[in-house]
Motif scaffolding. Structure first.
Motif, short mmCIF file in Angstrom:
data_model
loop_
_atom_site.label_atom_id
_atom_site.label_comp_id
_atom_site.label_asym_id
_atom_site.label_seq_id
_atom_site.Cartn_x
_atom_site.Cartn_y
_atom_site.Cartn_z
N VAL A 81 48.32 54.40 54.69
CA VAL A 81 48.61 55.64 55.41
C VAL A 81 47.41 56.04 56.27
CG1 VAL A 81 49.13 58.11 55.14
CG2 VAL A 81 50.29 56.44 53.71
N TRP A 82 46.21 55.84 55.78
CA TRP A 82 45.00 56.14 56.55
C TRP A 82 44.97 55.32 57.84
CZ3 TRP A 82 40.88 59.40 56.54
CH2 TRP A 82 39.79 59.05 57.34
N LEU A 83 45.19 54.02 57.70
CA LEU A 83 45.15 53.14 58.88
C LEU A 83 46.24 53.50 59.88
CD1 LEU A 83 44.36 49.76 57.09
CD2 LEU A 83 42.79 51.16 58.45
N ALA A 84 47.42 53.79 59.39
CA ALA A 84 48.51 54.19 60.29
C ALA A 84 48.21 55.55 60.92
CB ALA A 84 49.83 54.25 59.51
N GLY A 85 47.69 56.47 60.13
CA GLY A 85 47.38 57.81 60.64
C GLY A 85 46.30 57.81 61.71
N LYS A 86 45.33 56.90 61.59
CA LYS A 86 44.28 56.81 62.62
C LYS A 86 44.86 56.48 63.98
CE LYS A 86 40.06 57.03 61.65
NZ LYS A 86 39.28 58.20 62.01
N ARG A 87 45.96 55.74 63.98
CA ARG A 87 46.60 55.36 65.24
C ARG A 87 47.69 56.34 65.68
NH1 ARG A 87 45.85 49.56 66.55
NH2 ARG A 87 44.41 48.78 64.99
N LEU A 88 48.39 56.93 64.72
CA LEU A 88 49.55 57.76 65.04
C LEU A 88 49.22 59.22 65.30
CD1 LEU A 88 52.12 56.32 62.48
CD2 LEU A 88 51.94 55.82 64.92
N PHE A 89 48.26 59.78 64.57
CA PHE A 89 47.95 61.19 64.72
C PHE A 89 47.01 61.41 65.89
CE2 PHE A 89 48.73 61.49 59.95
CZ PHE A 89 49.99 62.03 60.13
N SER A 90 47.27 62.47 66.64
CA SER A 90 46.41 62.82 67.77
C SER A 90 45.06 63.31 67.26
CB SER A 90 47.09 63.91 68.61
OG SER A 90 47.27 65.07 67.83
N ALA A 91 44.12 63.41 68.17
CA ALA A 91 42.75 63.82 67.81
C ALA A 91 42.70 65.16 67.07
CB ALA A 91 41.87 63.85 69.05
N PRO A 92 43.43 66.19 67.50
CA PRO A 92 43.38 67.45 66.75
C PRO A 92 43.93 67.33 65.32
CG PRO A 92 44.31 67.81 68.93
CD PRO A 92 44.19 66.33 68.75
N LYS A 93 44.84 66.42 65.09
CA LYS A 93 45.44 66.25 63.76
C LYS A 93 44.59 65.35 62.85
CE LYS A 93 50.25 67.14 64.86
NZ LYS A 93 51.62 66.65 64.75
N GLN A 94 43.56 64.72 63.38
CA GLN A 94 42.71 63.85 62.57
C GLN A 94 42.00 64.62 61.46
OE1 GLN A 94 42.21 60.39 62.75
NE2 GLN A 94 43.95 60.42 64.16
N ILE A 95 41.83 65.92 61.64
CA ILE A 95 41.16 66.73 60.63
C ILE A 95 41.91 66.73 59.31
CG2 ILE A 95 42.26 68.91 61.27
CD1 ILE A 95 39.56 70.26 60.80
N MET A 96 43.23 66.58 59.37
CA MET A 96 44.01 66.64 58.14
C MET A 96 44.27 65.26 57.54
SD MET A 96 47.40 65.68 58.57
CE MET A 96 48.31 65.10 59.94
N LEU A 97 43.78 64.22 58.17
CA LEU A 97 44.09 62.86 57.72
C LEU A 97 43.66 62.55 56.29
CD1 LEU A 97 45.51 60.33 58.66
CD2 LEU A 97 43.36 59.53 59.63
N PRO A 98 42.43 62.86 55.85
CA PRO A 98 42.08 62.54 54.46
C PRO A 98 42.97 63.24 53.43
CG PRO A 98 40.11 63.00 55.73
CD PRO A 98 41.27 63.35 56.60
N ALA A 99 43.23 64.53 53.63
CA ALA A 99 44.09 65.27 52.70
C ALA A 99 45.51 64.71 52.72
CB ALA A 99 44.11 66.75 53.05
N PHE A 100 45.98 64.36 53.89
CA PHE A 100 47.32 63.80 54.04
C PHE A 100 47.42 62.44 53.37
CE2 PHE A 100 50.67 61.52 56.25
CZ PHE A 100 51.68 62.47 56.32
#
Length: 180
Positions: A56-75
């Motif tokens: 999910v981390w690897l996919a999120g790094k590519r799929l989530f926009s820069a402003p949404k990267q803040i929530m990536l670890p919790a997500f």
């Protein structure tokens, strides 16, 4: 500044860097040994949420926009936990078990967090984890050390603590709350 003061300043700065470096190395060794021991104890139970969180981390790094990267670890931590719940339910074939509540609540919270990262979604997921953690700890304390259930519950406790840690971190990264 005379040359002697310059040397003294450089020496004192490098001494503190060595101290920080040494303590960081020591902490890294302790954490690595703790992770290894945990992996040896829990086995496959740790592997599933760990791999799911990584994917999910690897996919999120590519799929989530820069402003949404803040929530990536919790997500990611909670999404890995969700995948583990779903996989456990599928393997056990108990579709109407207690895990269904966790699956529904995590799905709603993660969808909300992914679509509109903000404090309200963060509060909902934090409350869910804060209510679930004591129950999981109680179950963990009532199982025999070394039993399969004990190993599973230990990983659940760790993943809930990781989720809480990353949500608090996200909350503080988002800035201090607005005062009414």
């Amino acid at each position: 500044m005379n040359p002697e003061e310059s040397v003294r300043t450089k020496r004192s700065a490098s001494a503190s860097d060595d101290t920080i470096g040494t303590s960081t190395k020591a902490a890294s060794v302790v954490v690595a040994l703790g992770g290894w021991a945990l992996g040896m104890y829990t086995g496959f139970n740790l592997l599933v949420p760990l791999v799911a969180s990584t994917v999910v981390w690897l996919a999120g790094k590519r799929l989530f926009s820069a402003p949404k990267q803040i929530m990536l670890p919790a997500f990611c931590v909670q999404a890995g936990h969700l995948v583990w719940f779903v996989l456990g339910m599928a393997i056990s074939r108990q579709l109407l078990g207690a895990s269904l509540i966790d699956i529904v609540l995590l799905s709603i919270g993660l969808t909300w967090l992914g679509m509109r990262p903000g404090r309200v979604a963060l509060y909902v997921l934090t409350i869910y984890q804060l209510l679930s953690l004591p129950y999981t700890l109680l179950q963990f304390s009532q199982t025999d050390f070394g039993s399969p259930q004990n190993k599973v519950l230990l990983v659940h406790c760790i993943w809930r603590c990781l989720a809480l840690f990353y949500m608090v971190r996200m909350y503080y990264r988002m800035g201090k709350p607005e005062r009414s």
